[in-house]
Scaffold this motif. Structure first.
Motif, short mmCIF file in Angstrom:
data_model
loop_
_atom_site.label_atom_id
_atom_site.label_comp_id
_atom_site.label_asym_id
_atom_site.label_seq_id
_atom_site.Cartn_x
_atom_site.Cartn_y
_atom_site.Cartn_z
N VAL A 57 -32.87 -19.59 -37.92
CA VAL A 57 -32.95 -20.98 -37.50
C VAL A 57 -32.77 -21.04 -35.98
N HIS A 58 -33.61 -21.82 -35.30
CA HIS A 58 -33.52 -21.98 -33.85
C HIS A 58 -33.26 -23.46 -33.54
N VAL A 59 -32.41 -23.70 -32.55
CA VAL A 59 -32.03 -25.06 -32.16
C VAL A 59 -32.15 -25.19 -30.64
N ARG A 60 -32.71 -26.32 -30.20
CA ARG A 60 -32.80 -26.60 -28.76
C ARG A 60 -32.48 -28.07 -28.51
N TYR A 61 -31.57 -28.32 -27.60
CA TYR A 61 -31.20 -29.70 -27.27
C TYR A 61 -32.33 -30.39 -26.53
N THR A 80 -35.90 -21.36 -46.23
CA THR A 80 -34.60 -21.75 -45.67
C THR A 80 -34.57 -23.26 -45.51
N HIS A 81 -33.40 -23.86 -45.72
CA HIS A 81 -33.21 -25.26 -45.37
C HIS A 81 -31.88 -25.37 -44.63
N VAL A 82 -31.66 -26.49 -43.98
CA VAL A 82 -30.37 -26.71 -43.33
C VAL A 82 -29.73 -27.95 -43.93
N ILE A 105 -29.90 -32.68 -46.87
CA ILE A 105 -30.64 -31.43 -46.79
C ILE A 105 -31.94 -31.64 -46.02
N VAL A 106 -32.22 -30.74 -45.09
CA VAL A 106 -33.48 -30.76 -44.34
C VAL A 106 -34.27 -29.51 -44.73
N SER A 107 -35.45 -29.70 -45.31
CA SER A 107 -36.26 -28.58 -45.79
C SER A 107 -36.80 -27.75 -44.63
N PRO A 205 -27.42 -23.55 -42.06
CA PRO A 205 -28.63 -22.99 -42.67
C PRO A 205 -28.31 -22.38 -44.04
N ARG A 206 -29.19 -22.62 -45.02
CA ARG A 206 -28.99 -22.09 -46.37
C ARG A 206 -30.32 -21.59 -46.92
#
Length: 209
Positions: A57-61, A80-82, A105-107, A205-206
């Protein structure tokens, strides 16, 4: 004499050519630098993601002009979902998963998705925290604290991936936003009266089932 003059003209022509080439190179480098700087600004504004490992999982502000609103662009790989959530009770532990609050949950989103949280002004003694996935509202949370009293401020906040892209594997939570020093719920007769009310926005992340 003619040979000397011919040599001097050739040397002058070479010098002028080299100087012109150096000037052109300097201008080109300056333009490339300016273009890159402008591109970096645009990437920061839209939260452009550099996906180094497509399995993580990648995250950017994403910068906003509203001090009561924050956004992050997420890359969520296939399978994967978060779980995304908001807490106002400051029960987040340094290690392990968040506790309490609201969560959704976010797919998987290999093409990227934007998660945001915003804080409304106080209306009828209640301020509302709203968690969104794009334009969809994932959940809301109300508090009687004035936003300015617990708003994450410089020196009293943490914002994930503000400087660069942040990565995470399944099962490892990311605190997107925290207020380090919480305020306290005001007024008596309420279950939360006198209790700490820090703001925490998080994702975990899951593996998709």
């Amino acid at each position: 004499m003619k040979t000397m003059r011919s040599y001097s003209l050739r040397a002058l022509l070479c010098s002028v050519t080299v100087f012109a080439l150096l000037c052109a190179l300097a201008v080109s480098m300056y333009r490339n630098y300016s273009d890159q700087a402008e591109l970096d600004v645009l990437r920061a504004e839209v939260g452009s993601l550099n996906v180094d490992d497509p399995q993580m999982v990648h995250v950017r502000y994403v910068a906003t002009k509203d001090k009561y609103s924050w956004k992050w662009r997420l890359y969520v790989p296939k399978n994967t979902h978060v779980e995304a959530g908001v807490e106002l009770d400051s029960k987040y532990r340094e290690d392990g998963e968040p506790k309490g609050g609201i969560s959704r949950i976010v797919s998987s989103a290999p093409n990227g998705v934007v998660i945001s949280v915003s804080v409304s002004p106080t209306i009828d003694d209640v301020s509302t925290v709203t968690l969104r996935l794009g334009d969809e509202i994932l959940g809301t949370y109300g508090t009687n604290l004035d936003p300015i009293e617990w708003l994450p401020l410089d020196g009293n906040r943490y914002i994930a991936a503000e400087a660069s892209t942040q990565q995470s594997v399944r099962g490892v939570p990311i605190r997107l936003l925290t207020r380090k020093i919480p305020g306290s719920w005001k007024g008596g007769g309420h279950p939360m009266a006198g209790k700490d009310m820090g703001l925490v926005v998080w994702i975990v992340p899951r593996k998709e089932r």
